[in-house]
Write a protein that holds these residues in place. Structure first.
Motif, PDB file in Angstrom:
ATOM      1  N   MET A 155     -97.204 -15.630 -31.922  1.00  0.00           N
ATOM      2  CA  MET A 155     -97.912 -16.569 -32.796  1.00  0.00           C
ATOM      3  C   MET A 155     -98.434 -15.869 -34.044  1.00  0.00           C
ATOM      4  SD  MET A 155    -101.374 -18.759 -32.024  1.00  0.00           S
ATOM      5  CE  MET A 155    -102.146 -19.702 -33.338  1.00  0.00           C
ATOM      6  N   GLU A 182     -90.848 -16.423 -30.365  1.00  0.00           N
ATOM      7  CA  GLU A 182     -91.656 -17.534 -30.890  1.00  0.00           C
ATOM      8  C   GLU A 182     -91.806 -17.497 -32.404  1.00  0.00           C
ATOM      9  OE1 GLU A 182     -92.676 -20.004 -28.954  1.00  0.00           O
ATOM     10  OE2 GLU A 182     -91.798 -18.997 -27.226  1.00  0.00           O
ATOM     11  N   GLU A 235     -93.804 -24.913 -36.910  1.00  0.00           N
ATOM     12  CA  GLU A 235     -95.027 -25.675 -36.663  1.00  0.00           C
ATOM     13  C   GLU A 235     -96.008 -25.554 -37.824  1.00  0.00           C
ATOM     14  OE1 GLU A 235     -97.187 -26.060 -32.768  1.00  0.00           O
ATOM     15  OE2 GLU A 235     -95.875 -24.387 -32.249  1.00  0.00           O
ATOM     16  N   THR A 236     -96.139 -24.349 -38.371  1.00  0.00           N
ATOM     17  CA  THR A 236     -97.090 -24.118 -39.455  1.00  0.00           C
ATOM     18  C   THR A 236     -96.679 -24.858 -40.711  1.00  0.00           C
ATOM     19  OG1 THR A 236     -97.495 -21.909 -38.531  1.00  0.00           O
ATOM     20  CG2 THR A 236     -98.318 -22.334 -40.748  1.00  0.00           C
ATOM     21  N   HIS A 242     -91.746 -27.326 -33.091  1.00  0.00           N
ATOM     22  CA  HIS A 242     -91.706 -26.052 -32.378  1.00  0.00           C
ATOM     23  C   HIS A 242     -90.329 -25.820 -31.754  1.00  0.00           C
ATOM     24  CE1 HIS A 242     -93.671 -22.818 -29.908  1.00  0.00           C
ATOM     25  NE2 HIS A 242     -92.656 -23.094 -29.121  1.00  0.00           N
ATOM     26  N   THR A 300    -104.436 -19.317 -27.505  1.00  0.00           N
ATOM     27  CA  THR A 300    -103.411 -18.286 -27.631  1.00  0.00           C
ATOM     28  C   THR A 300    -103.993 -16.937 -28.038  1.00  0.00           C
ATOM     29  OG1 THR A 300    -101.767 -19.957 -28.239  1.00  0.00           O
ATOM     30  CG2 THR A 300    -101.247 -17.677 -28.764  1.00  0.00           C
ATOM     31  N   THR A 357     -93.162 -20.904 -34.279  1.00  0.00           N
ATOM     32  CA  THR A 357     -94.501 -20.874 -34.881  1.00  0.00           C
ATOM     33  C   THR A 357     -94.428 -21.159 -36.370  1.00  0.00           C
ATOM     34  OG1 THR A 357     -95.304 -19.266 -33.252  1.00  0.00           O
ATOM     35  CG2 THR A 357     -96.518 -19.406 -35.321  1.00  0.00           C
TER      36      THR A 357
END
Length: 259
Positions: A187, A74, A81-82, A46, A111, A78
């Motif tokens: 997100m 973000e 992270e994905t 992240h 979230t 995001t």
């Protein structure tokens, strides 16, 4: 790591959590606290996403780079992270997949669902506050109704938190109206971009860095439109939620097999 731009060592007296800070054009520093867990690796991904975003803005002016709104801040984190989560799920066993997915889905629920309840609460407060002051009991009632509207029958009413308005400090700052909303938007925007990436990876790669470098130069809808993405369409946001739904389906399948 080689240049010591990431402070990952847990030490006595060191602040907890993690964050990324740009220090000069295209260069960042990351504070983190190592633990032997996927959650920590995901946190690092992240923060590295934020660092990559800073790198993408290397050739922009300080004003252009500094104008990125919270709704777009973000995006890269995001997305990063994905990518990590999807890659990890392909390489670990069923037990580890359950751990990864449970943590990810808990974060998504917080979230998407809980922040929706906070948004509805603030919206209803502002509507009523135009006419008069509200009592503590009224705040409790509005929070309770907002949580019921979002959680539905997913949790017992006895576990709802009508005093949430009293424990979240941002409700008391004039500068933080609808403070949590950008995190939900960010997100879902990042997940929507990932859905676009899955459809055509090569085409997406060609425009991704340019999109990140331009986040301080247009609002989200206009910026996405430049790259052929219509975030005013229902389909984009359904695609975002589909990424979460895929994880839910995988989690349910793994649980069923483990019984």
């Amino acid at each position: 790591f080689n240049e010591n731009w990431i402070d990952a060592e847990p030490r006595s007296g060191k602040v907890g959590g993690a964050f990324c800070m740009g220090v000069r054009r295209g260069e960042s520093r990351i504070l983190a606290n190592y633990s032997p867990s996927f959650s920590w690796v995901s946190t690092l991904a992240h923060e590295l996403g934020h660092a990559y975003h800073n790198l993408a803005e290397e050739d922009r002016t300080m004003i252009q780079a500094g104008a990125t709104p919270m709704t777009l801040a973000e995006t890269a984190s995001t997305f990063c992270e994905t990518i990590l989560r999807k890659a990890a799920l392909k390489t670990v066993g069923a037990e580890e997949q359950l751990v990864i997915l449970e943590g990810s889905l808990q974060d998504a629920a917080g979230t998407i669902i809980d922040i929706t309840s906070r948004f509805l609460f603030e919206q209803s407060v502002f509507e009523r506050r135009r006419d008069r002051e509200l009592s503590a009991d009224e705040f409790n009632s509005l929070m309770f109704e907002a949580q019921k509207a979002t959680y539905g029958d997913a949790i017992e009413e006895s576990t709802l938190h009508p005093y949430m308005w009293a424990v979240k400090g941002h409700y008391y700052s004039m500068d933080y109206a609808f403070y949590n909303y950008p995190y939900m938007f960010g997100m879902l925007f990042g997940l929507g971009l990932y859905a676009q990436y899955e459809q055509d990876p090569d085409a997406f790669r060609e425009s991704y860095d340019d999109l990140l470098s331009s986040t301080g130069m247009a609002d989200a809808a206009d910026l996405a439109g430049r790259f052929g993405i219509d975030i005013r369409s229902k389909e984009f946001w359904v695609g975002s939620l589909d990424v979460v739904c895929e994880d839910i389906a995988t989690f349910e399948e793994l649980v069923a097999k483990s019984k």
